[in-house]
Design an enzyme around this catalytic site. Structure first.
Site, PDB file in Angstrom:
ATOM      1  CE1 TYR A  80      -3.570  -2.516  -0.129  1.00 13.34           C
ATOM      2  CE2 TYR A  80      -2.632  -3.407   1.894  1.00 13.34           C
ATOM      3  CZ  TYR A  80      -3.492  -3.520   0.818  1.00 13.34           C
ATOM      4  OH  TYR A  80      -4.280  -4.625   0.678  1.00 13.34           O
ATOM      5  CG  ASN A 100      -9.342   0.452  -3.723  1.00 11.11           C
ATOM      6  OD1 ASN A 100      -9.788  -0.658  -3.440  1.00 11.11           O
ATOM      7  ND2 ASN A 100      -8.087   0.792  -3.505  1.00 11.11           N
ATOM      8  CG  HIS A 103     -11.420  -9.606  -3.206  1.00  8.20           C
ATOM      9  ND1 HIS A 103     -10.825  -9.323  -4.414  1.00  8.20           N
ATOM     10  CD2 HIS A 103     -10.695  -8.934  -2.261  1.00  8.20           C
ATOM     11  CE1 HIS A 103      -9.764  -8.527  -4.211  1.00  8.20           C
ATOM     12  NE2 HIS A 103      -9.678  -8.282  -2.917  1.00  8.20           N
ATOM     13  CG  ASP A 147     -27.018  -6.880  -7.213  1.00  8.40           C
ATOM     14  OD1 ASP A 147     -26.451  -7.281  -8.251  1.00  8.40           O
ATOM     15  OD2 ASP A 147     -27.668  -7.635  -6.461  1.00  8.40           O
ATOM     16  CG  HIS A 187      -7.820  -3.258  -6.663  1.00  4.86           C
ATOM     17  ND1 HIS A 187      -8.676  -3.291  -5.591  1.00  4.86           N
ATOM     18  CD2 HIS A 187      -8.522  -3.703  -7.732  1.00  4.86           C
ATOM     19  CE1 HIS A 187      -9.853  -3.750  -5.993  1.00  4.86           C
ATOM     20  NE2 HIS A 187      -9.789  -4.009  -7.284  1.00  4.86           N
ATOM     21  CB  SER A 228      -1.834  -4.229  -3.615  1.00  7.46           C
ATOM     22  OG  SER A 228      -3.124  -4.823  -3.588  1.00  7.46           O
TER      23      SER A 228
HETATM   24  C1  DQA Z   1      -7.066  -3.297  -2.259  1.00  9.26           C
HETATM   25  C2  DQA Z   1      -6.833  -4.795  -2.479  1.00  9.26           C
HETATM   26  C3  DQA Z   1      -7.817  -5.629  -1.694  1.00  9.26           C
HETATM   27  O1  DQA Z   1      -7.577  -7.002  -1.927  1.00  9.26           O
HETATM   28  C4  DQA Z   1      -7.670  -5.351  -0.223  1.00  9.26           C
HETATM   29  O2  DQA Z   1      -8.625  -6.084   0.507  1.00  9.26           O
HETATM   30  C5  DQA Z   1      -7.723  -3.905   0.122  1.00  9.26           C
HETATM   31  C6  DQA Z   1      -7.089  -2.951  -0.787  1.00  9.26           C
HETATM   32  C7  DQA Z   1      -5.981  -2.447  -2.936  1.00  9.26           C
HETATM   33  O3  DQA Z   1      -6.177  -1.233  -3.062  1.00  9.26           O
HETATM   34  O4  DQA Z   1      -4.926  -2.976  -3.306  1.00  9.26           O
HETATM   35  O5  DQA Z   1      -8.208  -3.521   1.174  1.00  9.26           O
HETATM   36  O6  DQA Z   1      -8.309  -2.951  -2.842  1.00  9.26           O
END
Ligand code: DQA
Length: 148
Positions: free
Chosen positions: A26, A77, A83, A90, A103, A105
């Site tokens: 992050y 995000n 997931h 929806d 994301h 990461s």
């Molecule tokens: C995330 C990736 C997700 O898997 C994780 O649960 C996060 C951050 C990211 O910004 O990389 O909380 O969305």
């Protein structure tokens, strides 16, 4: 035609804590700094950014319900909700706005469960693994989309 430049930047669960999460994934940035950087990218691109973060799935969904008249596009995000939250999926479909999934990461190169995104096919683009720079990419793509 009026310019369509109102971008809603939506962060979900645990993103407010990124300054305390693994810097390898992050970047070690605080959430305030992240939002400031995104706001600056938006200004450079002539976009108006508005920010929303919550750790409550209900609030996230209800915010999407209200968005149709208030924004032209979404940078989203959702954190871990990405997931598995069909409720957010929806609600995003109900909002009906052009959306880029972001994301920080590289979700495709981490645990198996992070490879699944239940919102991906509703988003016209996905940006992952580029840290904060990924948001500039997302805003640029949204701008191009809204100008078309
Ligand atoms: C995330 C990736 C997700 O898997 C994780 O649960 C996060 C951050 C990211 O910004 O990389 O909380 O969305």
């Amino acid at each position: 035609m009026a310019m369509r430049n109102r971008i809603e930047v939506m962060h979900g669960v645990n993103l407010d804590q990124i300054g305390r999460r693994n810097p390898e994934h992050y970047g070690g940035l605080t959430f305030d700094r992240l939002e400031q950087r995104i706001g600056a990218y938006g200004r450079e691109l002539g976009l108006t950014t508005r920010f929303f973060q919550t750790n409550s799935e209900t609030e996230f969904v209800e915010h999407l319900h209200r968005l149709e008249e208030l924004a032209d596009g979404i940078v989203m995000n959702p954190g871990a909700w990405t997931h598995y939250s069909y409720a957010i999926r929806d609600a995003l479909e109900i909002a009906g706005l052009p959306t880029v999934e972001v994301h920080l990461s590289d979700v495709g190169a981490r645990e198996e469960f992070r490879r699944v995104s239940v919102i991906r096919d509703l988003c016209f683009a996905t940006v992952a693994g580029q840290g904060v720079d990924g948001y500039r990419d997302a805003l640029t793509r949204l701008k191009e989309k809204l100008q078309r």
